[in-house]
Design a protein around this motif. Structure first.
Motif: not given
Length: 202
Positions: A182, A184, A187-188, A191, A201
């Motif tokens: 993943a 950046a 990652r924000t 999920r 996501y």
């Protein structure tokens, strides 16, 4: 002392029948005569009471009979735009051809979820698919229309656009391959689910 025998309907009818028999021509049969002779007033078939009217069923019972004898109407088919089907089917086939059907549905549903956002990604399925930097160039993708993969992609697109598929990754508007780490951006994000080789996501 001699009494006159009273004339009765039965004796008169019998006399009439006897006299008329003499009037039959040699070519006529008894059956033809009987067929042509009006029924006597006391003939059972002429004086039989009219059949009793059928008992009226209660409204509820009549409705139940109608329901049992009348086939249920099939649900009306949802009208789906052909251009949207083709745009969605291309994404499904290009991004999820090697995925189980559930994975194909999840990919298709991300397009519908983006449409629900309202203008952020586009105002139609084709606008969403053609948004710069989001997908591949679908105008250059020409899958064989007689292939099994294309036929399934079209079926999935129809099912999703008609709202007939259960949500697989509810609310998901992004997905990525599960084998890649993943970045950046992902990652924000929240999920939602992993389906096949994709992670979804919102």
């Amino acid at each position: 002392m001699h009494f006159k025998r009273p004339f009765t309907l039965a004796s008169g009818a019998g006399l009439g029948l006897a006299l008329s028999c003499f009037a039959l021509s040699s070519g006529s049969s008894a059956a033809e005569y009987v067929a042509a002779t009006p029924l006597l007033a006391y003939d059972l078939s002429a004086t039989a009471p009219a059949p009793a009217p059928a008992v009226q069923q209660p409204a509820v019972a009549r409705q139940a009979v109608a329901d049992d004898s009348t086939p249920q109407s099939a649900p009306l088919a949802t009208s789906v735009d052909a251009a949207s089907v083709e745009c969605m089917a291309k994404v499904v086939m290009h991004e999820a051809a090697n995925q189980p059907r559930e994975g194909k549905i999840a990919v298709a549903q991300t397009l519908v979820n983006r449409l629900k956002v309202g203008g952020r990604f586009g105002d139609s399925i084709c606008e969403i698919v053609n948004q710069k930097g989001q997908y591949f160039r679908i105008s250059s993708f020409h899958p064989r229309k007689n292939s099994d993969g294309w036929q399934e992609a079209v079926e999935v697109a129809h099912e999703v656009l008609a709202g007939q598929a259960e949500p697989v990754a509810p609310g998901a508007i992004y997905f990525r391959a599960s084998y890649a780490p993943a970045n950046a951006f992902f990652r924000t994000r929240e999920r939602v689910a992993t389906v096949g080789a994709h992670i979804f996501y919102r």
